[in-house]
Design a protein around this motif. Structure first.
Motif, PDB file in Angstrom:
ATOM      1  N   LYS A 431       0.950  -1.190  -0.150  1.00  0.00           N
ATOM      2  CA  LYS A 431      -0.035  -0.009   0.261  1.00  0.00           C
ATOM      3  C   LYS A 431       0.916   1.193  -0.046  1.00  0.00           C
ATOM      4  N   SER A 432       0.565   2.327  -0.791  1.00  0.00           N
ATOM      5  CA  SER A 432       1.378   3.364  -0.988  1.00  0.00           C
ATOM      6  C   SER A 432       0.494   4.517  -0.195  1.00  0.00           C
ATOM      7  N   TYR A 433       1.166   5.105   0.565  1.00  0.00           N
ATOM      8  CA  TYR A 433       0.575   6.182   1.447  1.00  0.00           C
ATOM      9  C   TYR A 433       1.252   7.615   1.003  1.00  0.00           C
ATOM     10  N   ARG A 434       2.053   7.889   0.003  1.00  0.00           N
ATOM     11  CA  ARG A 434       2.535   8.599  -0.349  1.00  0.00           C
ATOM     12  C   ARG A 434       1.383   9.748  -1.166  1.00  0.00           C
ATOM     13  N   SER A 435       0.632   9.129  -1.686  1.00  0.00           N
ATOM     14  CA  SER A 435      -0.592   9.875  -2.454  1.00  0.00           C
ATOM     15  C   SER A 435      -1.950   8.963  -1.982  1.00  0.00           C
ATOM     16  N   LYS A 436      -2.979   9.644  -1.973  1.00  0.00           N
ATOM     17  CA  LYS A 436      -4.220   8.754  -1.703  1.00  0.00           C
ATOM     18  C   LYS A 436      -4.524   7.745  -2.566  1.00  0.00           C
ATOM     19  N   VAL A 437      -5.163   6.895  -2.081  1.00  0.00           N
ATOM     20  CA  VAL A 437      -5.355   5.273  -2.904  1.00  0.00           C
ATOM     21  C   VAL A 437      -6.053   5.532  -4.478  1.00  0.00           C
ATOM     22  N   ASP A 438      -7.022   6.704  -4.479  1.00  0.00           N
ATOM     23  CA  ASP A 438      -7.522   6.829  -5.642  1.00  0.00           C
ATOM     24  C   ASP A 438      -6.747   7.772  -6.660  1.00  0.00           C
ATOM     25  N   SER A 439      -5.613   8.399  -6.225  1.00  0.00           N
ATOM     26  CA  SER A 439      -4.834   9.521  -6.922  1.00  0.00           C
ATOM     27  C   SER A 439      -4.359   8.753  -8.279  1.00  0.00           C
ATOM     28  N   PRO A 440      -4.369   9.628  -9.176  1.00  0.00           N
ATOM     29  CA  PRO A 440      -3.846   9.293 -10.834  1.00  0.00           C
ATOM     30  C   PRO A 440      -2.095   8.860 -10.455  1.00  0.00           C
ATOM     31  N   LEU A 441      -1.687   9.514  -9.494  1.00  0.00           N
ATOM     32  CA  LEU A 441      -0.286   9.387  -9.464  1.00  0.00           C
ATOM     33  C   LEU A 441       0.062   7.846  -8.942  1.00  0.00           C
ATOM     34  N   THR A 442      -0.783   7.573  -8.181  1.00  0.00           N
ATOM     35  CA  THR A 442      -0.734   5.960  -7.627  1.00  0.00           C
ATOM     36  C   THR A 442      -1.022   5.127  -8.739  1.00  0.00           C
ATOM     37  N   SER A 443      -2.030   5.212  -9.430  1.00  0.00           N
ATOM     38  CA  SER A 443      -2.212   4.330 -10.656  1.00  0.00           C
ATOM     39  C   SER A 443      -1.258   4.653 -11.842  1.00  0.00           C
ATOM     40  N   MET A 444      -0.573   5.786 -11.953  1.00  0.00           N
ATOM     41  CA  MET A 444       0.330   5.751 -12.935  1.00  0.00           C
ATOM     42  C   MET A 444       1.625   4.920 -12.437  1.00  0.00           C
ATOM     43  N   SER A 445       1.974   4.914 -11.258  1.00  0.00           N
ATOM     44  CA  SER A 445       3.236   4.391 -10.652  1.00  0.00           C
ATOM     45  C   SER A 445       2.987   2.667 -10.998  1.00  0.00           C
ATOM     46  N   LYS A 446       1.894   2.172 -10.688  1.00  0.00           N
ATOM     47  CA  LYS A 446       1.518   0.701 -10.812  1.00  0.00           C
ATOM     48  C   LYS A 446       1.629   0.252 -12.498  1.00  0.00           C
ATOM     49  N   LEU A 447       0.875   1.278 -13.130  1.00  0.00           N
ATOM     50  CA  LEU A 447       1.034   0.835 -14.479  1.00  0.00           C
ATOM     51  C   LEU A 447       2.489   0.924 -15.220  1.00  0.00           C
ATOM     52  N   PHE A 448       3.268   1.847 -14.659  1.00  0.00           N
ATOM     53  CA  PHE A 448       4.709   1.696 -15.163  1.00  0.00           C
ATOM     54  C   PHE A 448       5.457   0.638 -14.750  1.00  0.00           C
ATOM     55  N   GLN A 449       5.135   0.142 -13.448  1.00  0.00           N
ATOM     56  CA  GLN A 449       5.860  -1.151 -12.977  1.00  0.00           C
ATOM     57  C   GLN A 449       5.479  -2.206 -13.710  1.00  0.00           C
ATOM     58  N   SER A 450       4.218  -2.244 -14.121  1.00  0.00           N
ATOM     59  CA  SER A 450       3.623  -3.300 -14.955  1.00  0.00           C
ATOM     60  C   SER A 450       4.240  -3.403 -16.284  1.00  0.00           C
ATOM     61  N   GLU A 451       4.388  -2.110 -16.935  1.00  0.00           N
ATOM     62  CA  GLU A 451       4.897  -2.304 -18.231  1.00  0.00           C
ATOM     63  C   GLU A 451       6.596  -2.401 -18.396  1.00  0.00           C
ATOM     64  N   TYR A 452       7.198  -2.063 -17.368  1.00  0.00           N
ATOM     65  CA  TYR A 452       8.587  -1.773 -17.418  1.00  0.00           C
ATOM     66  C   TYR A 452       9.631  -2.653 -16.455  1.00  0.00           C
ATOM     67  N   LEU A 453       8.910  -2.928 -15.278  1.00  0.00           N
ATOM     68  CA  LEU A 453       9.714  -3.369 -14.247  1.00  0.00           C
ATOM     69  C   LEU A 453       9.534  -4.967 -13.858  1.00  0.00           C
ATOM     70  N   VAL A 454       8.238  -5.399 -14.181  1.00  0.00           N
ATOM     71  CA  VAL A 454       7.625  -6.584 -13.490  1.00  0.00           C
ATOM     72  C   VAL A 454       8.514  -7.825 -14.371  1.00  0.00           C
ATOM     73  N   SER A 455       9.089  -7.651 -15.442  1.00  0.00           N
ATOM     74  CA  SER A 455       9.590  -8.625 -16.078  1.00  0.00           C
ATOM     75  C   SER A 455      11.021  -8.855 -15.591  1.00  0.00           C
ATOM     76  N   LYS A 456      11.626  -7.776 -14.878  1.00  0.00           N
ATOM     77  CA  LYS A 456      13.032  -7.497 -14.483  1.00  0.00           C
ATOM     78  C   LYS A 456      13.069  -8.283 -13.008  1.00  0.00           C
ATOM     79  N   TYR A 457      12.182  -7.875 -12.145  1.00  0.00           N
ATOM     80  CA  TYR A 457      12.449  -7.983 -10.899  1.00  0.00           C
ATOM     81  C   TYR A 457      11.071  -8.851 -10.115  1.00  0.00           C
ATOM     82  N   ASP A 458      11.560  -9.490  -8.945  1.00  0.00           N
ATOM     83  CA  ASP A 458      10.165  -9.979  -8.167  1.00  0.00           C
ATOM     84  C   ASP A 458       9.903  -9.073  -7.181  1.00  0.00           C
TER      85      ASP A 458
END
Length: 647
Positions: A431-458
């Protein structure tokens, strides 16, 4: 009578008792100095523990290294190296040790001193080092130095004979003669700051005269480190910990590893656990990072904890600075190469040497609690060194990390094996507490993780499942630009958004990966707004001054810049009231209400993720038009692209 800290009563309670020399000198100083003087015994300065520090407001500071040595067992050779015992073992000079403490005061501990010293070398004189040889006499000290001065004179005489007999060319002769001249000056300098029982009066006289550069703000900064204030419960804030956080803030002996997404509260957990550890065992807590700028952020997080504790209980520093301090503490002699290009590799070997302190185990301070942040940036050898030499047998060691911010390209397979072996299973925070759970910032960080980082790291993806209804909507803007050479267009756009959104300077941080660009941008903003800024690097004015001064010595320029940057990072304060300008590297682990990220074409996955996850509320991203991430941000539904800057 001088003020002493801690009191003699508390000094006598210490687990490691003071030596006869330390106790003698402390009583002498307290009895013979008046109330304007402050005497500190082994102050804990983020790992450094100089024997005695003396300070007088308006006059300056003295550091005294105390040695209960029989100088008959020691000798100094013509290169100013110290030798001890029948085996003629080379040891680090006690003068190198006390000068090491002095250097760390400028580089690590006292905010702003490094840059002041670059601009005015007289600042270095506000701090005076001495070495006190207990039980020695003038005869013993003179014999030591007369012997080495005689050796140097003989070496110079031999060199002159070689030159006279044409056994050496002119260039080599001049180099060697200059070398011996330097060594004789060093020996005379060391003799001048050598104190024995019949010469202790020099310590009483050293701070009699006021020093015009030792202003009140510098005195206050020294005082803050030498006599840390006591934090009381009502100075903290009411922090709500979730169920998992509540379990992880409990301080218990043993090993644990905690990982989590950006903004999950790792530093909040670390801070509370550090305070709980201090309350549990009453000893010092060592907190290590990789990034120097995290020191004040961690301190701020500790300050938020609603508990009573002494600030002197915490050592907060980065790994490399800590190891350098311990090398100095042990008197380990280093011999870095003359070629500056080889220096980095030499020190990499030192910092990763798992047997470096084997002969000094009994001299090292052991901690009951060690907490390490940014573990993804560490090498396995570093963790082994900390655990082997600095943790008590029944100690507590916890590591914190986030592979998504692996901006130094450490091997992920390495991180998940040798690096964290022996710390149990990972505790994951999603859970990220840096921004609110419905913040577009939080959604954007998850989308970026999914597209660029999930295949590299556990890694664990950010949990964006809303837990409460909210109408919050953070500012998200994207601005396309062609070339960072368009400095004017970029900074005018930055100022336009700050003004239009009425964002306070304290809430703004500008980050990018190009330090040369940031330096010029910082200068432009200061000129345009007539406001001060805070940076993790030198100003453009200082850079130009140094570049002109060292135009024929690039290695010395790099050293000066490294000193300034190190000091600026250690003193970086998120609540300075100023606009902050930082590299992405230096801002990793930190957060700001408004992040303005200048995303360059060469920025890679981990760097971009780190950059976009620093914002708590507002994210303004300047994206170079040749960046491979442009389409990702253009398809982000909540990001508004309303301006294009052309070079």
């Amino acid at each position: 009578m001088a003020e002493i800290e801690p009191s003699f009563e508390n000094i006598n309670r210490l687990k490691v008792k003071p030596t006869d020399g330390e106790l003698y000198l402390l009583h002498y100083l307290v009895d013979n100095l008046d109330s304007e003087y402050e005497v500190y015994f082994q102050p804990f300065l983020n790992g450094d523990m100089p024997d005695i520090v003396i300070m007088r407001k308006g006059a300056g500071v003295i550091i005294v290294e105390v040695k209960d040595w029989n100088l008959n067992s020691y000798k100094i050779d013509e290169t100013n190296k110290w030798h001890v015992g029948s085996k003629d073992q080379v040891i680090r000079s006690p003068f190198e040790q006390v000068f090491g403490y002095k250097s760390n005061m400028f580089k690590l501990h006292i905010s702003g001193l490094a840059e002041k010293n670059v601009m005015n070398k007289q600042f270095f004189n506000i701090l005076k080092p001495f070495v006190y040889f207990h039980g020695e006499t003038k005869l013993g000290v003179d014999h030591l130095y007369d012997s080495v001065e005689s050796s140097i004179r003989l070496a110079k005489k031999s060199l002159n004979n070689d030159f006279k007999n044409q056994n050496i060319d002119n260039n080599s002769y001049n180099k060697k003669m200059d070398y011996f001249d330097i060594k004789i000056r060093q020996v005379k300098r060391d003799r001048g700051i050598s104190i024995y029982e019949g010469k202790t009066y020099k310590l009483l006289e050293a701070l009699k005269q006021d020093h015009i550069l030792f202003q009140d703000d510098i005195y206050d900064e020294f005082k803050r480190y030498l006599k840390p204030p006591y934090h009381i419960l009502n100075q903290g804030i009411d922090i709500k910990y979730d169920v998992k956080q509540t379990r992880l803030i409990t301080s218990i002996p043993g090993f644990k590893k905690i990982k989590g997404v950006a903004g999950c509260g790792k530093t909040t957990i670390l801070a509370k656990r550090a305070v709980n550890a201090c309350k549990r065992h009453g000893g010092h807590v060592l907190i290590l990072t990789y990034n120097k700028t995290l020191r004040n952020f961690i301190r701020d997080k500790i300050s938020e904890v609603r508990e009573d504790f002494s600030w002197g209980s915490f050592g907060i520093t980065n790994y490399h600075s800590f190891i350098s301090q311990m090398l100095n503490e042990c008197g380990i002699k280093l011999s870095p190469p003359q070629d500056y290009a080889q220096v980095s590799a030499y020190f990499d070997g030192i910092y990763s040497n798992e047997s470096i302190f084997d002969e000094y185990v009994d001299d090292l301070y052991k901690y009951k609690t060690i907490l390490i942040d940014e573990i993804q940036d560490y090498r396995p050898e570093w963790v082994k060194i900390i655990r082997k030499y600095f943790l008590e047998d029944d100690g507590e060691m916890v590591i914190f990390g986030d592979d998504s911010q692996n901006i130094y390209n450490r091997s992920s397979s390495q991180n998940n094996s040798a690096l964290v072996r022996g710390f149990g299973r990972w505790e994951s925070l999603t859970k990220s507490y840096r921004s609110k759970v419905d913040s577009p910032l939080t959604s954007m960080s998850k989308l970026f993780q999914s597209e660029y980082l999930v295949s590299k790291y556990d890694i664990d993806l950010v949990d964006v499942s809303p837990t409460q209804f909210s109408l919050s909507f953070d500012l998200m803007k994207g601005i396309i630009f062609s070339d960072i050479a368009d400095l004017k267009g970029i900074y005018k756009s930055i100022l336009k958004y700050i003004k239009a959104e009425e964002i306070h300077s304290n809430d703004v941080t500008i980050i990018s990966t190009n330090i040369n660009f940031l330096r010029k941008l910082d200068e432009a903003i200061r000129i345009e707004t007539n406001e001060k800024t805070q940076t993790t690097f030198e100003t453009e004015e200082v850079y130009l001054n140094l570049s002109d001064k060292y135009q024929k010595d690039s290695s010395e320029l790099r050293r000066e810049l490294e000193n300034i940057r190190g000091s600026k990072k250690f003193s970086f304060n998120l609540n300075s009231g100023l606009i902050k300008v930082s590299t992405v590297h230096s801002f990793k682990g930190l957060e700001s209400a408004t992040i303005i990220y200048i995303l360059l074409k060469e920025d890679e996955d981990e760097m971009v993720y780190t950059g976009i996850t620093r914002a708590k509320h507002n994210s303004i991203i300047f994206i170079q038009d040749t960046s491979k991430y442009l389409n990702f941000f253009k398809t982000e539904p909540d990001m508004q692209f309303d301006e294009i800057i052309h070079a």
